[in-house]
Each structure stands twice: as C-alpha cells, then as structure tokens.
Motif scaffolding. Structure first.
Motif, PDB file in Angstrom:
ATOM      1  N   SER A   3      -4.120  -0.373  -8.180  1.00 63.22           N
ATOM      2  CA  SER A   3      -4.570  -1.004  -7.165  1.00 63.22           C
ATOM      3  C   SER A   3      -3.558  -1.017  -5.988  1.00 63.22           C
ATOM      4  CB  SER A   3      -5.091  -2.290  -7.523  1.00 63.22           C
ATOM      5  OG  SER A   3      -4.036  -3.085  -7.772  1.00 63.22           O
ATOM      6  N   VAL A   4      -2.314  -1.236  -6.102  1.00 62.73           N
ATOM      7  CA  VAL A   4      -1.404  -1.254  -5.182  1.00 62.73           C
ATOM      8  C   VAL A   4      -1.414   0.097  -4.271  1.00 62.73           C
ATOM      9  CG1 VAL A   4       1.051  -1.109  -4.648  1.00 62.73           C
ATOM     10  CG2 VAL A   4       0.041  -2.748  -6.524  1.00 62.73           C
ATOM     11  N   ALA A   5      -1.428   1.404  -5.181  1.00 63.93           N
ATOM     12  CA  ALA A   5      -1.375   2.749  -4.558  1.00 63.93           C
ATOM     13  C   ALA A   5      -2.630   2.809  -3.451  1.00 63.93           C
ATOM     14  CB  ALA A   5      -1.231   3.673  -5.421  1.00 63.93           C
ATOM     15  N   ILE A   6      -3.755   2.291  -4.188  1.00 62.48           N
ATOM     16  CA  ILE A   6      -5.096   2.630  -3.384  1.00 62.48           C
ATOM     17  C   ILE A   6      -5.022   1.542  -2.092  1.00 62.48           C
ATOM     18  CG2 ILE A   6      -7.407   2.052  -3.259  1.00 62.48           C
ATOM     19  CD1 ILE A   6      -7.294   2.595  -6.496  1.00 62.48           C
ATOM     20  N   GLY A   7      -4.226   0.307  -2.495  1.00 65.56           N
ATOM     21  CA  GLY A   7      -4.407  -0.669  -1.071  1.00 65.56           C
ATOM     22  C   GLY A   7      -3.414  -0.130  -0.245  1.00 65.56           C
ATOM     23  N   ALA A   8      -2.197   0.493  -0.501  1.00 63.68           N
ATOM     24  CA  ALA A   8      -1.363   1.078   0.611  1.00 63.68           C
ATOM     25  C   ALA A   8      -2.170   1.884   1.489  1.00 63.68           C
ATOM     26  CB  ALA A   8       0.019   1.769  -0.365  1.00 63.68           C
ATOM     27  N   ILE A   9      -2.915   2.919   0.847  1.00 62.67           N
ATOM     28  CA  ILE A   9      -3.552   3.622   1.745  1.00 62.67           C
ATOM     29  C   ILE A   9      -4.812   3.171   2.606  1.00 62.67           C
ATOM     30  CG2 ILE A   9      -4.896   5.010  -0.161  1.00 62.67           C
ATOM     31  CD1 ILE A   9      -3.160   6.679   3.119  1.00 62.67           C
TER      32      ILE A   9
END
Lengths: 214, 655
Positions: free
Chosen positions: B540-546
């Motif tokens: 979720s963090v990686a997705i949230g970053a973009i």
C-alpha cells in the motif's frame, strides 16, 4: 474557638472593618490557627456575599465593603502565618493586569480584592501593561492563572495579542487565561481562544476556582 | 500507448515497488525485495530488474516514500547544522553538540514591529568560527511569521559570506511557536545531506534503467513534491511512509471515508480518511521529544504489532508490547539451536531464565553481526564481558536488550499465527514449541491464549481509534471507558433494565499490513461489521506514493490594530491597509502569486486552486460585528499524471 470564626464571618457580612480588625487580632492572640480563619471564615463569608451579589440582593458597594473587611482580616493574620511558618496550602496564584494603552483599574482592583479574600495569592501588576511585562511577571511568580482587563474597544485586541505572544513563546499551556471588562463578551473569549470570561467580579472568582480546581 | 507510474517504498525491512497504469488507475505490478540498509538502491534495482522492459520504458513519473527523515530524527543522525536564534536566547532542550548555536539580539513583536534592533555586528564578528565545518544553517527569529525581515537579512548575509545553504524558519509554517520553528528549520538543515544522498542514488538507479520522467517524494501529509523541492525542504518528508500508506489504502479501497489501521511488526498506525482526504494533524509532527511545525497526516501510533513481546504484567495480567522481540519462528531460522533450547525449556521451566515474564525468552548476539544463540545461561562469559565482568541478572539483560547489544527472542503474536497455521513464516516447530511452553505455564489452552492476545491488541487499537475520532469531544473519556468495558465483557452494548449504551463506528475500517487479517477486523468487530482487508495491503505504501497529488499551501493573516488599521502578514512581509476589504483583496493576490511560484518550481502550470477566508469576529455591546483577525488559506492541487502537468517528460535528473 468557633465563636471567633462566626464573629469574623459576621464582621465581613456586616461590612465592619473595625470589628474585623479587633476580632482577628483577638483570635490570633487566643491561638486560633490563621489557616482556619481563611478557610472557615473568610472564604465561606465571601462566597455567601458573592452569591447575594450575583442574585442582585446586594450591590457592588456592599460587595466591595465586605471584601475590604476580609482584606483587613487577611492583613492581620498574614504575619502570623509567616511567623508560624505554617505552610499555607497553595490554593492558587493569579496575576492580574490591565492591558497596554488602557489605564482603567477599577474592575481589575475589585477582581483582585475578591480573589485575595477568596484565599488566592494575587499579583496585581497594574495598568497599561505590555504583553512582555505580563508574561515575565507570570513566569517570575509562577502563577496558575493570568487575568486580563480592558475597558476600551480599541484595547481588547491586546488580549488576542497576549495569547499570540504565549503561543510564540511556547508557554500557552503553562497558564490559564481569563479576561474581563466592559467590551469583552463570551463570544470574544471564544474567538480569541482564552480559557474563560468573567462577566463580573464574583463570576471571575468562580472562574478561577473552576479552572484551578480549588 | 499506456503510460505508467512507478511507486517506491524504500522504508523498512522490504523495499516495495508498484507500477500503476495511468490510463485506468490500476496497479499492474508490484514487487518486494529485502532492503540492504547500507546500499538501499540495490533493492530498487533488483525490483526494477523484474519488471518488463516494455513497461519500464513507459514509466513517465516515479515517486518515492521514505522513512529516512523520521529515522534520522529518532536516531538523532544527520548533517552538522548551525542554528541562529534571533530575539530569543532559549535554545530548544534537545539541541545537542552536533549543532552550533549563535544567538542574536533582534526579533519582532506580535504586530510585526521591531522588538529590538538586529545585532548585526555580533553576526559579522562570529560568522567565520560559527560556520566552520557546518553543512547548512537554520535562521529563526522571534515572531518572524509576523515579520520575516531579520531572518531574511541574516540569511542573505550568511549566504553571501559562506555560500552555505540557509533555511529561514518562517518558510515552513505561518504558525506561532518560536521553538517549534527553530526545531523544524534545524532538522531541515541537518537532513539536507541525507536526502541528497538518497535522491542521488535513486536517480542513478532510475537512469540506469532508462526510466524517464521526474522523481517525486511523498510528504508527511501524503502529497507529493519534486525531488528538487525535497532537497530544499527534506523535513517535510517526515512520516512520508505512513502517509503514503493511507493514500494507498484509499486508492485500493475506493472508499471516501474510512478508518485505516496499518499493522506492522513493531507498531500499528491508525489514521482517518474523510471526504477522500487524509485527516491532518494541525499541531505539527512530533518525533520523540522533537516538536515541529511539519504538516502531516494525523497518525496515531501505538506500540503493538506482530513482533510485540507478549508478557505477563503482574498488575494487568497478560500484556502485548510496546517492547518488541524477535519472533521464535524467525530466531530458529537464524540459529538452529533455538529449537533444542526451547525443547529443554519445555521439559522444565526454569524461572532464572526469565526476562519480562515470558518463559520462552532467549537471547541472540548483537543484531547486525552474524547472530548466534547466546549460551544457555544468561550468566555466560559473553554476557559478563558485555556487562564489564559483573554477574548478569534479569535487569542487566533488559539493559543490554535496550541498548541493542543483544537481541531478545520471545513468543510474539506472529509466532501464534504461525503455530496456528494462519501465517507462513520461518520455523513452525519453534513457534509451536513457544506456544506450548507459554500455555503450559499459564495453564490455559491455546484458544484462550489466542483470544486474550487478540483482545489485548484489539483494545489498544480501539482506544487509539477513539482518541483519533473523538479528539476534542467532551465525552472522550466516557467513550473510552465504555469501549474498555465492552471489550472486557465482549459485548456490543451495555444494558441495564431501561438503559442501553453502545459505540458504533459509522465508517468502514481498512486493515493493512501483514498481521492485519488476524487482528484488525476482529479488534473492531464490536463496533463495526464493515471491515476490509485488501490483497495489495503489503504494497500500500508503494501504491500510495504514486497515486498522491502535488499539493501547495500558502497563508496570509490580517490583523486589526488599535489605530484602526488592518495589517497583512505574509511570508513576503507586512503591509498596512485602511479597510479590511482592501487587505483581503490584496491578500488574495499575494496568495495566487505565492502558489503560482511554488507550482512553477514543480513544473506545474495547471492546477486546482481554492482560497478559504476565515474571520475571527465578535459582536460588541452595541451589537456591531468586530473583526479581530482574518486568515486566508490558499490550497492548490494537481495530479502527477503525464501530459496534463509536466511540460518536459524527459528530465530524469534533478541536477
């Protein structure tokens, strides 16, 4: 002994400074505990007269006379407290000031007197006070509450300025701030984020009591 | 042709990458690589290696969430900074020897007039010795948000004289509080060398893989800034990771309102999404004892997670966290003797081996080095050497654990999940042995222990959720008490003959993180049935970053002075007006310019813009409405999809 306590109460409620003075002296000579005089005579009597003032049964001059009688008792017993080294229980310390460019002091003085007679330690630093000056004194005396007074619509903004100064200084949480004076309203108090607004002198005392919890 | 965005979570044990397809906003790829802390770019390389070349070549923008700033502050690491304090000699308590401090007379009053003249000669006299060996300098003056004049003058002088980067306190927040301003600017100065290294190494990796487009960094409020801006304002990346995780949760769930519970190994983060926006902490980020003005998501962190120590509190009964321990299932992988030691403990529970009242506890040598199991007894030579040849008792062992000299391994919630077959991780046998020892000692069966652990964790999550949802409500304590009561009773409501009280969560809950399936929905089931777990919760963090937006803010204050004038304060200085209307009009013009400048720095020219006007006013005794002050807040947002915003997609480098 309780006879003296009742007589001291009567002296306050009868606005009798002379009686207050002589009974206070007698009771000290007889060895009455000065702290009991504060807690059992002065505070209840002043609360009583305060309630009567709030309900309109007595007027400001009577309230002032009672407070002056109480003040006489305090001035008689205070040296005795020091002498006995009795640690007066810290009820609360209040700093009172009228804000910069405002020289009205009647309201401030009444609140000051009533707070003293209610047993609080009061540091009245006068009128026309700069924010810096008020903050420095509050820190020096380690007060719990700071009471600000203003009578002019132009000077009430100084109250907001003082709260801003506390924020900038990082000391907002150290003190409770109460405000009062003719142009001040509850709405104003909320708008500037002060902790309480005293609509009259007895209300101010109740407010301090509520904020300090004693 | 599809265009893609790359999200990178370079924070924790694992480095996650996620690829999002901008044409339909779906996640098409995600990877997970073990982080090498000394060379964090290696895990990004390894992840990119696995992504098809075709996809890689169509990545138009990349975005990075990082715990670098948060960790640096926790560990008190960073560059060497200079701090110039003007008009207030009080140095924040936490400032230590790594900072050189210069105090100058000066500063302003609440209205922005000069409190004292600036002592320039002291600055001139000291500048050389003061700036020696310093990476960057922070300049902070009293009431600079009402008048930045002294900060600007001192900053210009230092820049001209030394060529160092100088950071002015008033540029981070228009909020009052001198000390927070000083801490914010100081940490910004200290973080610059660290963020430079991170941006450089990440840019290099992306370049090696021929990935085009700009690199963005996630801020603590979940919005994005370009790497170029991050180099100037690294302190704003505080809480970047958790904020990105909330963005990710919102994207994955498509929910506009939700409570997000993100459970990790050591801690659980709880946050709120309202109207598709993350709830912001208006007080600024606090890390340890450092209080800052940095805007961030309002995240409540509690010390329970999968790897929390389960222990017996003499007063409270069974407790979980906040101390963490290495789960037995993982310890057994690191050292094969763990299982046999546990076998021995199982045969005879030896009270002397206890620490923190968990009978399964054993110790491994220093983390970071090759981990070996310490000899059976805590009175070993190795431990005695660590403790300067004094005999070792439980208290000393705890001290060694706290100073990171040895690693404590114990039964944790993760072990229970592994033992019960709910999770696959490390050695099942070690986990089962640990569970056996613990239940035998407590004389409870496994299900009872499991229920207790779930309840203890659930209760902590619920109390933190109440604190977040009910921050200013007068009934906060009453609701907390009721939640506690309902937890203990395992009941959905309190009932007396004619009285019923219950607590309902009107939002759905989103559970994130590896231990979430076992704990989150169960924790809140008394209060809501709407609880969602998502397949992508790990990334979720990686997705949230973009999926974050670029967001800029600017702020202006107009104050009524007793002379009947209106003074406008902005980061450009102050200006007087004779009417409030005029001042507001001018304020709006300034804000538009400030936002345009900020967006231009991000290469963005097309954005959504909004100004809020808030009057603080009251009616006086004559019934007239009197305005005490007016705050103007401007917000601008833009998404980072290509074509719409970036003029030049071919700039990978920020240098």
């Amino acid at each position: 002994m309780s006879g003296y306590i009742n007589q001291l109460k009567e002296a306050i409620l009868e606005y009798d400074e002379v009686k207050a003075n002589s009974i206070a002296k007698k009771s000290i000579e007889e060895g009455l505990n000065p702290l009991d005089i504060i807690n059992d005579a002065i505070r209840p009597a002043m609360e009583h007269i305060g309630d009567r003032f709030s309900s309109g049964d007595v007027f400001l001059p009577e309230l002032m006379l009672a407070a002056q009688a109480a003040d006489v008792i305090v001035s008689v017993i205070e040296p005795e407290i020091v002498k006995q080294g009795a640690k007066r229980e810290r009820v609360g310390r209040v700093l009172i000031a009228t804000v910069k460019n405002d020289i009205h002091d009647i309201g401030k003085n009444i609140v000051s007197l009533l707070l003293k007679s209610a047993g609080y330690e009061v540091f009245d630093i006068g009128v026309d006070c700069e924010g810096d000056e008020i903050l420095a004194a509050a820190k020096e005396h380690d007060v719990d509450v700071i009471g600000l007074s203003a009578l002019l619509t132009t000077t009430v903004s100084k109250m907001k300025d003082f709260l801003d100064l506390l924020e900038e200084d990082g000391s907002r949480n150290q003190f409770k701030i109460i405000i009062g004076g003719a142009p001040v309203t509850e709405e104003f108090c909320k708008a500037i984020g002060a902790d309480g607004y005293g609509s009259d002198a007895t209300h101010a005392v109740k407010l301090v009591k509520k904020l300090i919890g004693k | 042709m599809s265009s893609y965005g790359l999200g990178i979570d370079a924070g924790g044990t694992y480095t996650d990458l996620a690829i999002i397809d901008f044409t339909n906003d779906t996640v098409i790829y995600s990877t997970k690589e073990l982080t090498n802390y000394d060379k964090p770019h290696l895990a990004i390389s390894a992840g990119l290696e696995k992504i098809e070349k075709e996809v890689r070549s169509n990545i138009m923008v990349s975005s990075l969430a990082t715990t670098l700033a948060t960790n640096a502050i926790i560990e008190n690491k960073g560059g060497k900074a200079g701090l110039v304090l003007i008009g207030c000699e009080r140095v924040p308590d936490e400032v230590n020897f790594s900072t050189s401090v210069l105090t100058l007379q000066g500063g302003h009053t609440v209205s922005g007039s000069e409190k004292q003249p600036l002592n320039f000669s002291k600055l001139k006299h000291n500048i050389e010795t003061f700036s020696k060996g310093i990476d960057a300098i922070a300049v902070v003056s009293f009431f600079s948000v009402r008048n930045p004049d002294h900060e600007l003058k001192v900053a210009k002088f230092i820049e001209d004289k030394t060529g160092l980067t100088v950071i002015c306190g008033h540029t981070f927040s228009m909020k009052l509080n001198f000390e927070k301003r000083a801490v914010t600017a100081l940490w910004n100065a200290r973080l610059i060398p660290l963020i430079e290294k991170l941006v450089q190494s990440t840019t290099k990796v992306l370049r090696n893989f021929n990935i085009k487009g700009p690199l963005m960094i996630v801020k603590g409020d979940g919005s994005l800034m370009s790497a170029k801006t991050a180099l100037e304002r690294p302190v704003e990346t505080l809480l970047s990771g958790p904020a990105a995780s909330i963005n990710g949760a919102r994207h994955i769930s498509s929910l506009n309102d939700a409570l997000v519970v993100d459970m990790g190994g050591t801690t659980t983060d709880i946050a709120l999404i309202q109207n598709s926006q993350v709830k912001i902490n208006s007080d600024g980020v606090t890390i340890g004892n450092w209080k800052t003005h940095v805007r961030s998501a309002d995240i409540r962190t509690i010390g329970v997670g999968g790897d929390s120590l389960i222990w017996l509190d003499r007063d409270e009964g069974l407790s979980v966290g906040p101390l963490k321990a290495e789960p037995l299932c993982m310890a057994a992988i690191k050292d094969t003797r763990v299982e046999s030691i546990l076998q021995n403990i199982k045969k005879k529970i030896d009270q002397t081996r206890w620490s923190n009242l968990n009978p399964t506890t054993l110790y491994l040598e220093k983390p970071g080095e090759e981990r070996k199991l310490l000899p059976h007894s805590p009175y070993s030579e190795y431990l005695q050497k660590l403790n300067k040849n004094k005999e070792i008792g439980i208290a000393e062992l705890d001290k060694l654990v706290n100073s990171n000299s040895i690693l404590q391994c114990s039964l944790t919630p993760t072990d229970i999940l592994v033992a019960l077959g709910e999770m696959e991780l490390g050695s099942v046998d070690a986990a089962r042995l640990g569970l056996d020892i613990f239940t035998t000692y407590l004389e409870v069966d496994i299900n009872d222990l499991w229920n207790i652990v779930q309840n203890v964790i659930g209760n902590k999550i619920c109390i933190a959720a109440v604190n977040l949802l009910c921050e200013d409500c007068t009934a906060k304590q009453a609701i907390s008490n009721l939640v506690n009561y309902l937890y203990v009773e395992r009941s959905q409501s309190f009932k007396e003959e004619h009285l019923k009280a219950k607590v309902d969560l009107t939002f759905p809950v989103i559970g994130l993180g590896a231990p979430a399936p076992a704990f989150v929905c169960q924790a809140l089931e008394l209060f809501t049935k709407q609880c969602y777990l998502f397949d992508d919760y790990d990334t979720s963090v990686a997705i949230g970053a973009i999926v974050g937006l670029v967001k800029k803010e600017a702020y202006v204050k107009i104050r009524f002075s007793e002379q009947g004038k209106y003074t406008l304060h902005s980061e450009k200085g102050r200006k007087e007006f004779s009417s409030q209307k005029e001042a507001v009009l001018y304020g709006k013009t300034i804000l538009k310019e400030l936002i345009a400048t900020q967006m231009k720095e991000e290469n963005i020219y097309d954005y959504h813009y909004q100004v809020d006007v808030n009057n603080k006013s009251f009616s006086n005794n004559h019934g007239n409405n009197i305005i005490i002050e007016t705050d103007l807040n401007a917000y601008a947002t833009s998404n980072i999809k290509p074509d719409s915003v970036f003029n030049d997609n071919n700039t990978t480098s920020v240098y």
